[in-house]
Design an enzyme around this catalytic site. Sequence first.
Site, mmCIF file in Angstrom:
data_model
loop_
_atom_site.group_PDB
_atom_site.id
_atom_site.type_symbol
_atom_site.label_atom_id
_atom_site.label_comp_id
_atom_site.label_asym_id
_atom_site.label_seq_id
_atom_site.Cartn_x
_atom_site.Cartn_y
_atom_site.Cartn_z
ATOM 1 N N GLU A 199 0.886 -1.026 0.018
ATOM 2 C CA GLU A 199 0.097 -0.047 -0.051
ATOM 3 C C GLU A 199 1.051 1.260 -0.065
ATOM 4 O O GLU A 199 1.797 1.395 0.823
ATOM 5 C CB GLU A 199 -0.947 0.057 1.351
ATOM 6 C CG GLU A 199 -1.986 1.212 1.266
ATOM 7 C CD GLU A 199 -1.711 2.322 1.972
ATOM 8 O OE1 GLU A 199 -1.463 3.267 1.408
ATOM 9 O OE2 GLU A 199 -1.501 2.359 3.084
ATOM 10 N N CYS A 215 -1.910 8.221 4.512
ATOM 11 C CA CYS A 215 -2.096 8.117 3.060
ATOM 12 C C CYS A 215 -3.631 8.352 2.464
ATOM 13 O O CYS A 215 -3.519 8.619 1.126
ATOM 14 C CB CYS A 215 -2.074 6.328 2.865
ATOM 15 S SG CYS A 215 -0.643 5.780 3.710
#
Length: 543
Positions: A293, A327
């Site tokens: 990720e 994020c």
Amino acid sequence: MSFGIFQVPPPANEPVKSYAPGSPEKQALKAAIADMRSRTVDIPMYIGGEKIYTDKKHRLAPPHDHRHTLGYFSVGDKGHVEQAINAALGAKEMWAAMPWEHRAAIFLKAADLIAGPYRAKLNAATMLGQSKNVFQAEIDSACEIIDFLRFNVHFMQEIYRQQVASAPGIWNRLEHRPLEGFIFAVTPFNFTAIAGNLPTAPAMMGNTIVWKPAFTQIYSANVLMEVFREAGVPDGVINLIYVDGPEAGEVVFKHPDFAGLHFTGSTGVFRHLWQTIGNNLPIYKSYPRIVGETGGKDFVVAHKSADAKAVATALVRGAFEYQGQKCSAASRAYIPSNLWEEVKNYMIADLESMRMGGTEDFRNFINAVIDEKAFDKIAGYIEQAKKDAGVELVWGGNCDKSVGYFIQPTILKVEDNQYRTMVEEIFGPVLTVYVYQPELFEEVLELTDQTSPYALTGSIFAQDRYAIELASRKLQNAAGNFYINDKPTGAVVGQQPFGGARASGTNDKAGAIYNLLRWVSTRTIKETFVPPTDYRYPFMAEE
């Protein structure tokens, strides 16, 4: 030896404590913070059953008070990476052979330790080491890591329960084996929970781990390791090393027993690691599993029918909680001209009420960015924006690193929808707004989809259901986590599995069964009770 088909306790999301004035959790946390600030710790690496100290030390300081020393950690080298790999491989046979319910019990105990006696210490470490306010620490280093552990144990049980049909006289079975070799877990600074999940998710499936955290998260990583050891994780199952990334990679990615990478970090680093692994494929015993990720340029699109106050609240929270260092943080917004003035005024009113400072003062909403390198990068974007034509500084823009790495929440309004702060990941408290004409909503959806190479999170705000349906369809590949009338942050384990595609990663969904499936290799077993003794089939008989 197992003599039962066991049912693990049903998981439920850990309640978020309030830390209201006078509450026992607030008193405990303040005491933990005071205690940890009063001591200077010497943090070792953990390899096999040993604590490893080296002569090379790296200083740890709170990002919001960089003159204060929290402690030092021992920096390792290639030899320590080799030692960690050998420890992981040495522990593999016994760990993989351990009945799954015993592995489950270890990680359920770890969850209970964090929920109870370690909660204040782990939250305090996150607040001091990563400059998270009390709420951001609580939802991360308490609730989310607890949820990861409990829900992953539940998902592990579900995987082992999945079996195939059997025909008469045949028993078909599936074995979900750990991968052959060791797993390399590379974890980021911004979430203690991610740092805990990346090594433990493959470990509970029977794998053994070499774990390399970001240097700026080692203060809380050390507390996690204390929890894992107390919970009963055997020596060598999770090995924690502090080695520079390229130096560690030189050893890990050239080892024939490298079996998988569990990564959260930058897109550039992930692509480099993937390419390195690809180039080294002939070395490995198996094709390594690669789960990552990475970055995001997360969006909020408002339709002309949206509630202006709801949009403003989502932007302020989504862009500026934890200083935009998530994020999933909202970093670009598309606002129709009929709502812009109202949305802007609501945001400014909120920002004027926010306090900025150290995490020890619980009244502060905004704290520091993680380190000087991040500060300089973010400040550079802001200073350039102040000079560029077509950019309006709506709010903020001040930066000061004399005491801590403080950057004021900053809102930019741009005329060019391809301006660099609309396109590039900044990873800081900078929100860029593009104001569009309401009748161009569909074109703006296409623009949202095409502007960024990332596809992590995004939001649509509208009261018009046709607009919501259109956005859901047009943006189906633009975000792995898509939010309707909500900010694009705050995914909850077991409720919103997290991950994105495109340049944002492999979308293997942390906090769901899909991630755990990546850490097993399935063996099919067919047992025939009465095997045939004649090769002839009925079709061969004479008419």
